[in-house]
Design a protein around this motif. Structure first.
Motif, short mmCIF file in Angstrom:
data_model
loop_
_atom_site.label_atom_id
_atom_site.label_comp_id
_atom_site.label_asym_id
_atom_site.label_seq_id
_atom_site.Cartn_x
_atom_site.Cartn_y
_atom_site.Cartn_z
N GLY A 53 -4.39 -5.33 -5.71
CA GLY A 53 -5.53 -5.65 -4.87
C GLY A 53 -5.15 -6.50 -3.68
N SER A 54 -4.27 -7.48 -3.90
CA SER A 54 -3.88 -8.38 -2.82
C SER A 54 -3.07 -7.65 -1.75
N LYS A 55 -2.16 -6.79 -2.19
CA LYS A 55 -1.31 -6.10 -1.22
C LYS A 55 -2.07 -4.97 -0.51
N ALA A 56 -3.03 -4.36 -1.20
CA ALA A 56 -3.88 -3.37 -0.53
C ALA A 56 -4.65 -4.04 0.61
N ALA A 57 -5.10 -5.26 0.36
CA ALA A 57 -5.80 -6.01 1.40
C ALA A 57 -4.89 -6.27 2.60
N VAL A 58 -3.63 -6.59 2.35
CA VAL A 58 -2.69 -6.85 3.44
C VAL A 58 -2.46 -5.59 4.27
N VAL A 59 -2.32 -4.45 3.59
CA VAL A 59 -2.09 -3.19 4.30
C VAL A 59 -3.25 -2.87 5.23
#
Length: 261
Positions: free
Chosen positions: A142-148
């Motif tokens: 979830g956190s890295k999807a947000a960064v993308v």
């Protein structure tokens, strides 16, 4: 060229600092671990600064130390793993504070400098986990999807000002983040130097997204065309459905304690 790198006392951040310095860049590194960042900086012959990416004053001071920097690399991040029901509220808040809000804060502070100047480059280190959901990795996913998504939306917004925003998405990389886990079947892990080389490349030739290894870019582009049942089958055959649920807790203890301290 002058580059500021967060989370650079070890792993991908440190490898990136080393690679950029070898290319002639002036590098300033920051990390929450003051002792480690000072040691790393001394070994590299660069400036090292204590940095808490979740704190605006700390991040502002870090960038002030970097002076007239041309590139900000938002690399700092943590990776708690395990079942969803095992994730504490504190884990969730800390993961998103560092992985998401830290990236957003750094990006905004850099853009305050870059947009008026009509130049500059923000490179955000995400992960293939940002586009490939994996059991036991939901919080990190979830956190890295947000960064993308944040990086791409920001890129579209500021490109008219001559400012670049890129996201780099590594696969399994041999750092502390994967301590106690095993590799997917048939896959060789990346080394921090592989990710560093990709960052150097994307700075030299700016582009929106870069995957490491590069071969995964085509696979990701096709993901939307693959039925979910097929995706689940492939995940099972590669062992991805259990890698972050069945791991060596003892081998991971040191890292888990550090990211929660």
């Amino acid at each position: 060229m002058k580059v500021a790198i967060t989370g650079a006392a070890r792993g991908i951040g440190l490898a990136t600092a080393r690679a950029l310095k070898a290319k002639g860049a002036t590098v300033v590194i920051g990390d929450i671990d003051e002792e480690a960042v000072k040691k790393a900086a001394a070994e590299l012959g660069v400036r090292g600064v204590k940095l808490d990416v979740t704190d605006r004053e700390s991040f502002t001071n870090f960038l002030a130390e970097a002076g007239d920097y041309d590139v900000l690399i938002n690399n700092a991040g943590i990776m708690p793993i395990g079942p969803v029901l095992g994730e504490t509220d504190d884990d969730a808040r800390r993961c998103f504070d560092i992985n998401v809000h830290g990236v957003m804060l750094g990006t905004k502070l850099a853009l305050e400098k870059f947009v008026p100047a009509g130049r500059g480059h923000v490179v955000n280190i995400a992960s293939l986990a940002g586009v490939l959901p994996t059991p036991g990795l939901a919080l990190y996913n979830g956190s890295k999807a947000a960064v993308v998504i944040f990086s791409e939306a920001t890129r579209q917004e500021v490109k008219k000002h001559g400012v670049h925003v890129s996201v780099v998405m590594p696969s399994f990389t041999n750092t502390e983040l994967i301590a106690g886990t095993r590799s997917p079947k048939g896959q060789k892990n990346c080394e921090p130097e592989d990710i560093a080389a990709a960052v150097v490349s994307v700075i030299a030739r700016p582009r929106p997204q870069t995957t490491v290894p590069a071969k995964f870019a085509a696979q990701i582009a096709l993901m939307g065309l693959i039925p979910q049942k097929v995706k689940d089958l492939v995940s099972h055959r590669l062992g991805l459905d259990t890698i972050f649920l069945e791991f060596d807790h003892g081998a991971r203890k040191s890292y888990d304690e550090r990211i929660r301290s």
